[in-house]
Design an enzyme around this catalytic site. Structure first.
Site, PDB file in Angstrom:
ATOM      1  N   ALA A 196       0.698  -1.341  -0.150  1.00 39.04           N
ATOM      2  CA  ALA A 196       0.158   0.005   0.026  1.00 39.04           C
ATOM      3  C   ALA A 196       0.915   1.377  -0.063  1.00 39.04           C
ATOM      4  O   ALA A 196       0.440   2.263   0.105  1.00 39.04           O
ATOM      5  CB  ALA A 196      -1.101   0.008   1.136  1.00 39.04           C
ATOM      6  N   ALA A 197       2.187   1.278  -0.055  1.00 38.93           N
ATOM      7  CA  ALA A 197       3.088   2.540  -0.253  1.00 38.93           C
ATOM      8  C   ALA A 197       2.507   3.181  -1.267  1.00 38.93           C
ATOM      9  O   ALA A 197       2.345   4.564  -1.219  1.00 38.93           O
ATOM     10  CB  ALA A 197       4.361   2.138  -0.516  1.00 38.93           C
ATOM     11  N   GLY A 198       2.231   2.439  -2.491  1.00 42.89           N
ATOM     12  CA  GLY A 198       1.783   3.195  -3.658  1.00 42.89           C
ATOM     13  C   GLY A 198       0.352   3.558  -3.568  1.00 42.89           C
ATOM     14  O   GLY A 198      -0.028   4.918  -3.954  1.00 42.89           O
ATOM     15  N   ASP A 199      -0.477   3.327  -2.656  1.00 37.65           N
ATOM     16  CA  ASP A 199      -1.641   3.850  -2.374  1.00 37.65           C
ATOM     17  C   ASP A 199      -1.619   5.020  -1.554  1.00 37.65           C
ATOM     18  O   ASP A 199      -2.173   6.310  -1.546  1.00 37.65           O
ATOM     19  CB  ASP A 199      -2.512   2.676  -1.776  1.00 37.65           C
ATOM     20  CG  ASP A 199      -2.825   1.489  -2.512  1.00 37.65           C
ATOM     21  OD1 ASP A 199      -2.924   1.845  -3.678  1.00 37.65           O
ATOM     22  OD2 ASP A 199      -3.111   0.349  -1.879  1.00 37.65           O
TER      23      ASP A 199
HETATM   24  O1  RIB Z   1      -2.403  -1.925  -2.769  1.00 35.78           O
HETATM   25  C1  RIB Z   1      -2.349  -2.692  -1.780  1.00 35.78           C
HETATM   26  C2  RIB Z   1      -3.732  -3.532  -2.076  1.00 35.78           C
HETATM   27  O2  RIB Z   1      -3.553  -4.139  -3.142  1.00 35.78           O
HETATM   28  C3  RIB Z   1      -4.118  -4.379  -0.851  1.00 35.78           C
HETATM   29  O3  RIB Z   1      -4.920  -3.708  -0.039  1.00 35.78           O
HETATM   30  C4  RIB Z   1      -4.667  -5.561  -1.501  1.00 35.78           C
HETATM   31  O4  RIB Z   1      -6.289  -5.413  -1.170  1.00 35.78           O
HETATM   32  C5  RIB Z   1      -4.755  -5.124  -2.909  1.00 35.78           C
HETATM   33  O5  RIB Z   1      -5.522  -4.852  -3.563  1.00 35.78           O
END
Ligand code: RIB
Length: 317
Positions: A258-261
């Protein structure tokens, strides 16, 4: 990318996935055919769409989301989680007979991960769903998209947003084949693997990343933010042809999930608060770096105070 200075925080609309994440920690991610011992298992809300919505909301943005969950107990939890985070979830629909999206995430001691996603109800988010929520598009200043929902739906959202709101696409997971209009967005935010898949060019070294980012602008992206983990971000803009980079601060990585998120959400939030491109990228790089220091996806998404803390630390080190 055209720079816009807003007098109020703009609205972000995320059209994307919600997953339940099963996070398995082990010493080393197994190779095909190998069995390894795990150390722990946790169950947390995730999905690239929901993560980016929460990441932006934790940076003070006004965020709404369009998505689908199953009519299982997980679906209710995923919607409740968004509400708790202050993300508008009236357009997150429960899908009769479907199970909620599920991601099995294996994280090794180095912080690297491998993710397998079972789309579940995310696959049922149809173009009709986004058209039904047209009023949300009219109110949005920025529409954020990823590729854990059907491509047709992503294209319908791009079409609805065109001319009204800017569009940020995180092309993850990278599609094997895609229509050219997918890349004609205001902001494209791939990592190195996705940039390579979209251009057919390697994006590992500094020079390769610059060439790949430029190529994505030639293919139609107004601005490319090519995220490169510990090496920071390479930015290319169509309007002036410039390419520049922002390094990432040195941190101890425990989990890159989730670093990209965190990066995409923080970038979007700062843009909505009127930062220029460079200011928003600088802030987002810190958010991404913070995320890798904390285990998990959702748990690792920083607040504004977390980012400011890292900014102060990075300034003195
Ligand atoms: O970017 C991380 C996410 O990728 C996780 O939360 C997982 O659900 C996938 O979608």
């Amino acid at each position: 990318m055209e720079e816009v200075h807003l007098t109020r925080p703009g609205n972000i609309l995320v059209v994307g996935s919600l997953n339940l994440d099963w996070v398995l920690r082990c010493r080393k991610i197994p190779r095909p055919g190998q069995t390894v011992h795990g150390n722990s298992l946790s169950e947390v809300p995730g999905g690239k769409g929901a993560n980016q919505a929460v990441a932006a909301a934790r940076q003070g943005a006004d965020v709404r989301m369009i998505g689908r969950v199953g009519d299982d107990p997980f679906g209710a939890k995923l919607r409740e989680d968004l509400r708790r985070e202050g993300v508008g979830s009236d357009a997150v629909y429960a899908t009769p007979g479907a199970r909620s999206g599920l991601a099995v995430i294996t994280v090794e001691d180095s912080g690297e991960n491998a993710i397998t996603v079972l789309a579940g109800a995310n696959a049922q988010l149809k173009p009709a769903d986004v058209r039904r929520a047209e009023s949300l598009f009219k109110e949005a200043d920025l529409v954020m998209l990823q590729l854990e929902i059907p491509l047709d739906t992503v294209l319908a959202a791009i079409e609805l947003a065109r001319g009204a709101a800017r569009v940020l696409l995180d092309p993850a997971p990278a599609p094997g084949r895609f229509p050219p209009e997918l890349l004609r967005v205001d902001i494209l935010c791939p990592n190195e693997t996705e940039a390579a898949a979209l251009t057919g060019l390697p994006a590992d070294t500094d020079e390769e990343a610059e060439v790949a980012a430029r190529r994505l602008c030639e293919l139609g992206a107004g601005c490319v933010l090519l995220t490169r983990g510990a090496r920071g971000v390479t930015v290319a803009t169509q309007v002036d042809g410039n390419v520049w980079s922002v390094p990432s601060p040195a941190v101890t990585a425990v989990d890159s999930t989730a670093a990209g998120d965190a990066f995409a959400g923080a970038f979007a939030a700062r843009l909505m608060w009127g930062d220029d491109l460079r200011g928003a990228v600088n802030h987002a790089v810190l958010a991404g770096a913070h995320a890798v220091t904390i285990p998990g996806a959702r748990d690792s998404l920083p607040t504004l105070a977390d980012v400011e803390g890292l900014r102060r630390k990075a300034a003195v080190s």
